[in-house]
Design a protein around this motif. Structure first.
Motif, PDB file in Angstrom:
ATOM      1  N   GLN A   5     -11.153   1.761 -11.538  1.00 51.84           N
ATOM      2  CA  GLN A   5     -12.246   2.728 -11.581  1.00 51.84           C
ATOM      3  C   GLN A   5     -13.298   2.369 -12.624  1.00 51.84           C
ATOM      4  O   GLN A   5     -14.499   2.549 -12.393  1.00 51.84           O
ATOM      5  CB  GLN A   5     -11.697   4.142 -11.858  1.00 51.84           C
ATOM      6  CG  GLN A   5     -10.934   4.769 -10.716  1.00 51.84           C
ATOM      7  CD  GLN A   5      -9.535   4.201 -10.560  1.00 51.84           C
ATOM      8  OE1 GLN A   5      -8.990   3.600 -11.496  1.00 51.84           O
ATOM      9  NE2 GLN A   5      -8.960   4.378  -9.382  1.00 51.84           N
ATOM     10  N   ASN A   6     -12.873   1.868 -13.780  1.00 56.02           N
ATOM     11  CA  ASN A   6     -13.839   1.599 -14.857  1.00 56.02           C
ATOM     12  C   ASN A   6     -14.116   0.117 -15.063  1.00 56.02           C
ATOM     13  O   ASN A   6     -14.810  -0.267 -15.998  1.00 56.02           O
ATOM     14  CB  ASN A   6     -13.343   2.197 -16.171  1.00 56.02           C
ATOM     15  CG  ASN A   6     -12.022   1.591 -16.630  1.00 56.02           C
ATOM     16  OD1 ASN A   6     -11.608   0.529 -16.177  1.00 56.02           O
ATOM     17  ND2 ASN A   6     -11.344   2.279 -17.540  1.00 56.02           N
ATOM     18  N   SER A  33     -19.917  -4.148  -7.867  1.00 57.41           N
ATOM     19  CA  SER A  33     -20.741  -2.943  -7.834  1.00 57.41           C
ATOM     20  C   SER A  33     -22.214  -3.325  -7.801  1.00 57.41           C
ATOM     21  O   SER A  33     -22.593  -4.452  -8.126  1.00 57.41           O
ATOM     22  CB  SER A  33     -20.461  -2.062  -9.065  1.00 57.41           C
ATOM     23  OG  SER A  33     -20.841  -2.727 -10.255  1.00 57.41           O
ATOM     24  N   THR A  65      -9.223  -0.561 -15.588  1.00 60.05           N
ATOM     25  CA  THR A  65      -8.633  -0.126 -14.330  1.00 60.05           C
ATOM     26  C   THR A  65      -9.620  -0.407 -13.200  1.00 60.05           C
ATOM     27  O   THR A  65     -10.752  -0.855 -13.426  1.00 60.05           O
ATOM     28  CB  THR A  65      -8.292   1.367 -14.378  1.00 60.05           C
ATOM     29  OG1 THR A  65      -9.499   2.124 -14.590  1.00 60.05           O
ATOM     30  CG2 THR A  65      -7.311   1.668 -15.494  1.00 60.05           C
TER      31      THR A  65
END
Length: 404
Positions: free
Chosen positions: A175-176, A233, A173
């Motif tokens: 988020q991960n 990230s 997803t």
């Protein structure tokens, strides 16, 4: 995709299925020499609409979950290209084409976070200490380190950082996504010394594409690929820099230099402190002269190797040498005091000096001798010379007028 490349891939898919278990080890060792197969598999991964992509991903997963190290390494070399294809397809929302790639990435992740007994794996990293030599530094080049009580208490202690346990994931997803991809790059970086040149080149190209897509630098590079910005990230970029730094000195100097500039460019735009720090540290470690010829072979990092012989100088001041110096001085004083010839009495000269300039042991400043002190010393010497002429030794004690 060419017909010859398709035939090589089809042969590879059918060959492993009928391979007996006794021949798996020799087959895994021979995969390094099949350059035509590797280039054909790269072409399959780059074409998401190819019907061979799904069986290829399934075959790579079968390689990775086997116990043969060479088969696992063979799958890992395609990881940068797989990550780039997945991220580019996710940005364009082509979820159907990226399904088999996502399943392969998730399967490799779930295998790596578990040990052979089925328990969650915890990774440990030892933080290097500046007081101990490594391939990057020598304690002697840093300078003298003060031996305080706190430094002595920490000397010899090692600090260990633990990572994990990592949770299992059933799907990727928003988020991960980069948590999983960062861990996969960590596994890839742990096997960098086994990666061939095409894999390192693919890593550098993937790093450049990710960092410039959707930014003005994409037009300057004339890259016609994905035009949307792909989010990244800070931890993921640090893992990219680890592989880029290895690629610099292993045959991919030009591609790695371009990738380093692009990662630093994106890190400055995103205001990520960790990638900026690592990228600037890599730049600072470069040799002064430019290295030419990226295809000349493996480059070298010049480091200082700790010698086997001791570096202590022969004239170094130690406690033993100070003690020996005191013994010699005491023996000389005793010899002078035991002299039986009164006519050979020698009055030592008075010399007030200090080792560090104008300071003595207790830290007070010593003034220079005045004219009265010099006249007093001259008078003492005249008296002793007259006494020797008469055959008598006369010593007069006078109060010293030395001013301190």
């Amino acid at each position: 995709m060419l017909t010859t490349e398709r035939g090589v891939v089809d042969e590879w898919l059918s060959e492993f299925k009928i391979l007996p278990e006794a021949s798996i080890t020799s087959y895994a060792a021979s995969l390094k020499e099949k350059t035509t197969l590797v280039s054909a598999l790269y072409e399959v991964i780059k074409e998401p609409q190819c019907e061979l992509l799904e069986p290829v991903c399934h075959q790579l997963f079968e390689f990775y979950r086997s116990k043969e190290k060479n088969l696992r390494t063979f799958t890992l070399q395609f990881l940068p290209e797989l990550i780039w294809c997945y991220l580019s397809l996710s940005t364009s929302r082509d979820l159907q084409s990226s399904g088999c790639i996502e399943a392969l990435l998730l399967s490799v992740y779930n295998l790596e976070i578990m040990d052979e007994q089925g328990h969650s794996r915890v990774l440990s990293f030892t933080i290097p200490s500046l007081s101990k030599p490594s391939i990057f530094h020598e304690p002697s080049t840093i300078g003298s380190m003060a031996l305080t009580e706190g430094a002595l208490s920490q000397h010899g202690l090692t600090r260990v950082v633990y990572s994990g346990p990592h949770p299992q994931r059933e799907m990727l997803t928003a988020q991960n996504r980069f948590e999983v991809l960062s861990f996969l790059l960590l596994c890839y970086n742990s096997a960098l010394n086994f990666m061939p040149a095409p894999s390192l080149r693919s890593l550098c190209q993937m790093s450049s594409r990710l960092c410039i897509c959707g930014y003005p630098r994409q037009h300057a590079r004339k890259y016609p690929g994905v035009k949307n910005r792909i989010p990244v990230s800070s931890e993921f970029m640090v893992q990219l820099l680890t592989g880029i730094y290895y690629s610099f000195y292993n045959g991919e100097w030009d591609a790695a230099r371009r990738a380093l500039d692009d990662v630093l460019y994106r890190a400055q735009l995103e205001l990520f402190p960790e990638p900026i720090l690592v990228a600037n540290a890599i730049k600072a470690s470069f040799p002064q002269g430019a290295i030419k010829g990226a295809k000349e072979g493996t480059k070298c990092i010049q480091v200082e190797i700790a010698p086997t012989s001791s570096r202590i100088s022969r004239n170094a001041v130690t406690s033993l040498s100070i003690r020996g110096h005191r013994w010699k001085r005491n023996e000389q004083n005793d010899t002078n005091n035991d002299s039986s010839d009164p006519g050979n009495l020698v009055i030592p000269e008075i010399n007030v000096t200090s080792v560090s300039g104008d300071r003595i042991g207790n830290g007070e400043r010593v003034k220079s001798l005045t004219e009265n002190d010099a006249q007093h010393i001259q008078a003492m010497q005249d008296i002793c010379s007259e006494a020797r002429a008469e055959g008598k030794v006369e010593i007069r004690r006078q109060k010293s007028t030395l001013q301190i």
